[in-house]
Design a protein around this motif. Sequence first.
Motif, PDB file in Angstrom:
ATOM      1  N   ILE A  96     -37.399 -28.784 -68.723  1.00 14.19           N
ATOM      2  CA  ILE A  96     -37.275 -29.173 -67.310  1.00 14.19           C
ATOM      3  C   ILE A  96     -37.266 -27.941 -66.414  1.00 14.19           C
ATOM      4  CG2 ILE A  96     -35.741 -30.242 -65.605  1.00 14.19           C
ATOM      5  CD1 ILE A  96     -34.786 -32.126 -67.843  1.00 14.19           C
ATOM      6  N   ASN A  97     -36.634 -26.871 -66.885  1.00 12.79           N
ATOM      7  CA  ASN A  97     -36.393 -25.694 -66.039  1.00 12.79           C
ATOM      8  C   ASN A  97     -37.655 -25.101 -65.398  1.00 12.79           C
ATOM      9  OD1 ASN A  97     -34.412 -23.731 -65.024  1.00 12.79           O
ATOM     10  ND2 ASN A  97     -35.514 -22.285 -66.300  1.00 12.79           N
ATOM     11  N   PRO A  98     -38.746 -24.855 -66.164  1.00 14.49           N
ATOM     12  CA  PRO A  98     -39.926 -24.268 -65.510  1.00 14.49           C
ATOM     13  C   PRO A  98     -40.554 -25.172 -64.460  1.00 14.49           C
ATOM     14  CG  PRO A  98     -40.411 -24.834 -67.798  1.00 14.49           C
ATOM     15  CD  PRO A  98     -38.944 -24.970 -67.622  1.00 14.49           C
ATOM     16  N   TYR A  99     -40.495 -26.496 -64.673  1.00 17.17           N
ATOM     17  CA  TYR A  99     -41.022 -27.413 -63.660  1.00 17.17           C
ATOM     18  C   TYR A  99     -40.187 -27.328 -62.376  1.00 17.17           C
ATOM     19  CZ  TYR A  99     -43.997 -29.621 -67.211  1.00 17.17           C
ATOM     20  OH  TYR A  99     -44.953 -29.859 -68.178  1.00 17.17           O
ATOM     21  N   ALA A 100     -38.862 -27.315 -62.539  1.00 16.78           N
ATOM     22  CA  ALA A 100     -37.976 -27.238 -61.373  1.00 16.78           C
ATOM     23  C   ALA A 100     -38.142 -25.910 -60.642  1.00 16.78           C
ATOM     24  CB  ALA A 100     -36.523 -27.427 -61.802  1.00 16.78           C
ATOM     25  N   ASN A 101     -38.259 -24.824 -61.399  1.00 19.99           N
ATOM     26  CA  ASN A 101     -38.425 -23.504 -60.778  1.00 19.99           C
ATOM     27  C   ASN A 101     -39.735 -23.398 -60.010  1.00 19.99           C
ATOM     28  OD1 ASN A 101     -36.017 -22.369 -61.555  1.00 19.99           O
ATOM     29  ND2 ASN A 101     -36.823 -21.469 -63.432  1.00 19.99           N
ATOM     30  N   ASP A 102     -40.750 -24.128 -60.475  1.00 21.24           N
ATOM     31  CA  ASP A 102     -42.075 -24.066 -59.848  1.00 21.24           C
ATOM     32  C   ASP A 102     -42.233 -25.106 -58.745  1.00 21.24           C
ATOM     33  OD1 ASP A 102     -44.664 -22.860 -59.740  1.00 21.24           O
ATOM     34  OD2 ASP A 102     -45.497 -24.640 -60.711  1.00 21.24           O
ATOM     35  N   GLY A 103     -41.171 -25.869 -58.478  1.00 19.84           N
ATOM     36  CA  GLY A 103     -41.244 -26.875 -57.420  1.00 19.84           C
ATOM     37  C   GLY A 103     -41.931 -28.161 -57.820  1.00 19.84           C
ATOM     38  N   GLN A 104     -42.227 -28.320 -59.120  1.00 19.31           N
ATOM     39  CA  GLN A 104     -42.858 -29.563 -59.595  1.00 19.31           C
ATOM     40  C   GLN A 104     -41.756 -30.591 -59.871  1.00 19.31           C
ATOM     41  OE1 GLN A 104     -46.081 -29.043 -62.530  1.00 19.31           O
ATOM     42  NE2 GLN A 104     -45.864 -26.828 -62.244  1.00 19.31           N
ATOM     43  N   MET A 105     -41.153 -31.066 -58.801  1.00 19.43           N
ATOM     44  CA  MET A 105     -39.936 -31.867 -58.932  1.00 19.43           C
ATOM     45  C   MET A 105     -40.194 -33.281 -59.467  1.00 19.43           C
ATOM     46  SD  MET A 105     -37.763 -29.675 -58.429  1.00 19.43           S
ATOM     47  CE  MET A 105     -36.465 -30.834 -58.819  1.00 19.43           C
ATOM     48  N   SER A 106     -41.380 -33.805 -59.248  1.00 20.77           N
ATOM     49  CA  SER A 106     -41.676 -35.146 -59.781  1.00 20.77           C
ATOM     50  C   SER A 106     -41.623 -35.126 -61.304  1.00 20.77           C
ATOM     51  CB  SER A 106     -43.053 -35.625 -59.317  1.00 20.77           C
ATOM     52  OG  SER A 106     -43.074 -35.775 -57.921  1.00 20.77           O
ATOM     53  N   GLU A 107     -42.239 -34.096 -61.909  1.00 19.65           N
ATOM     54  CA  GLU A 107     -42.232 -33.987 -63.365  1.00 19.65           C
ATOM     55  C   GLU A 107     -40.852 -33.618 -63.876  1.00 19.65           C
ATOM     56  OE1 GLU A 107     -43.714 -34.570 -67.035  1.00 19.65           O
ATOM     57  OE2 GLU A 107     -44.639 -35.044 -65.109  1.00 19.65           O
ATOM     58  N   ALA A 108     -40.163 -32.732 -63.162  1.00 21.80           N
ATOM     59  CA  ALA A 108     -38.800 -32.362 -63.559  1.00 21.80           C
ATOM     60  C   ALA A 108     -37.890 -33.588 -63.528  1.00 21.80           C
ATOM     61  CB  ALA A 108     -38.260 -31.279 -62.621  1.00 21.80           C
ATOM     62  N   GLN A 109     -38.012 -34.404 -62.476  1.00 16.23           N
ATOM     63  CA  GLN A 109     -37.190 -35.611 -62.357  1.00 16.23           C
ATOM     64  C   GLN A 109     -37.552 -36.623 -63.442  1.00 16.23           C
ATOM     65  OE1 GLN A 109     -34.660 -36.274 -59.750  1.00 16.23           O
ATOM     66  NE2 GLN A 109     -34.188 -37.743 -61.379  1.00 16.23           N
ATOM     67  N   ARG A 110     -38.846 -36.749 -63.748  1.00 15.32           N
ATOM     68  CA  ARG A 110     -39.271 -37.709 -64.772  1.00 15.32           C
ATOM     69  C   ARG A 110     -38.677 -37.351 -66.134  1.00 15.32           C
ATOM     70  NH1 ARG A 110     -42.580 -39.183 -68.573  1.00 15.32           N
ATOM     71  NH2 ARG A 110     -43.440 -37.111 -68.964  1.00 15.32           N
ATOM     72  N   LEU A 111     -38.721 -36.068 -66.482  1.00 13.97           N
ATOM     73  CA  LEU A 111     -38.129 -35.625 -67.741  1.00 13.97           C
ATOM     74  C   LEU A 111     -36.614 -35.827 -67.729  1.00 13.97           C
ATOM     75  CD1 LEU A 111     -40.118 -32.344 -68.451  1.00 13.97           C
ATOM     76  CD2 LEU A 111     -40.095 -34.386 -69.885  1.00 13.97           C
ATOM     77  N   PHE A 112     -35.996 -35.482 -66.599  1.00 13.59           N
ATOM     78  CA  PHE A 112     -34.543 -35.640 -66.461  1.00 13.59           C
ATOM     79  C   PHE A 112     -34.134 -37.098 -66.674  1.00 13.59           C
ATOM     80  CE2 PHE A 112     -30.852 -36.513 -63.710  1.00 13.59           C
ATOM     81  CZ  PHE A 112     -29.949 -35.587 -64.192  1.00 13.59           C
ATOM     82  N   ASP A 113     -34.889 -38.009 -66.058  1.00 12.44           N
ATOM     83  CA  ASP A 113     -34.573 -39.443 -66.193  1.00 12.44           C
ATOM     84  C   ASP A 113     -34.780 -39.933 -67.626  1.00 12.44           C
ATOM     85  OD1 ASP A 113     -33.952 -39.598 -63.514  1.00 12.44           O
ATOM     86  OD2 ASP A 113     -35.947 -40.297 -62.911  1.00 12.44           O
TER      87      ASP A 113
END
Length: 407
Positions: A96-113
């Motif tokens: 999740i971390n690299p997606y969140a750091n890069d501002g790809q929050m949709s993918e970060a949120q999808r993985l988080f969920d």
Amino acid sequence: MVKAYADRGHVGEAMALFDRMPERNSYSWYATISGFLRAGRVDEAVSLFERMHHKNVPTWTAMVSGLAQNSRVSMAREFFDKMPKNKDIMAWNVMINPYANDGQMSEAQRLFDSMPVKDLVSWSIVIKGYAKSGRKDDAVGLFLLMLQSAVYPDITTLISVLVTSERTVEVGQIHGMATKMGHLSETSLGNALLTMYSRSGDLRSAWQAFKMLQEKDAITWTSMMQAFVNHGHASYALQAFAQMLQHRHEPSSTTFTIALTACRHAGLAEKGRNIFRSISTYGLKPTIEHRDILGRMAHAREATEVAAMPPEMRDQEMELKEREKKSKKKPVEDSQLAIEEPVEDSQMAIEEPVEDSQMAIEEPVEDSQLAIEEPVGLESAAAATECTPTKGVFGWAVAYLKAAVGK
């Protein structure tokens, strides 16, 4: 021995020893693969991983983490998706971390969920990602959901939410949460509180947050200087600068920018030149911004002197200046701004040490002028924690933590 070589970055020796081993266990595979990844030798790590017959979860996680840290996010995702279903929390977090750091929050949120179990690190990564992307509502909403899930924030999480705050009441409420959780002794959090109080327009509370910190670093002093300058108190910024040097904190290039700006606002051209000359004393080089501020100070002083002249002399002076300007064939070299003799640190300090009380604002701010009922000063922690549960963005959170912590 394999691990010892790998940990020291001697991956060649580690691999040679690994190849000579008659029998290898999962730990020796893990240590060697991790060593290659830490050394940035990704292809060799991948090749070695593919040779491993019985891949376990820690080694899968090491591959995902190492690939992400080496900016191979797409490859990391391929390995992550191939992992067995019993992925550990660390694997989820490092993906999740690299997606969140890069501002790809949709993918970060999808993985988080999709995570079966989340820990504090999981929540913090996504909250910080939203805050970094400027998505305040999403950051705050997830923060409140985290509290409802009985996961308490740490300093990193509090700072991530704090930097999204726009009003003094919100900063004060996070201040209250930090107090309830016993985090106020942390310099990084204190620095963030100081900055955000100032940005919200409450210099008084920024000053109190500064005084409250037992351990101040260079960032603390620089932040307080910036707060004073932003609120029109250039002389206090320069006093803070002098005290910072007296406490032997190393100023940064940003610190000098603020100090020079304070000199310009206060009309202290000579002090500004002294400060400019001292920049190299601290192993720094003057920047274009430093020179620009110094140049504007010189022009301002010249304009003031001309304005004070009698009308007939003023006209003559302006005419002379105009002729000089036209006659110049080349611009002034940067070296002409420098002055031959370096200035000692002692010359920059204010002659008489300034007591903390002397830096206080002359006119105390009335309580009615503050964003919340009670002053957010030294008592701000107590005041913020007493906020009504429904008041402000974090009012419910303050009340929740007060009940949960039981203090």
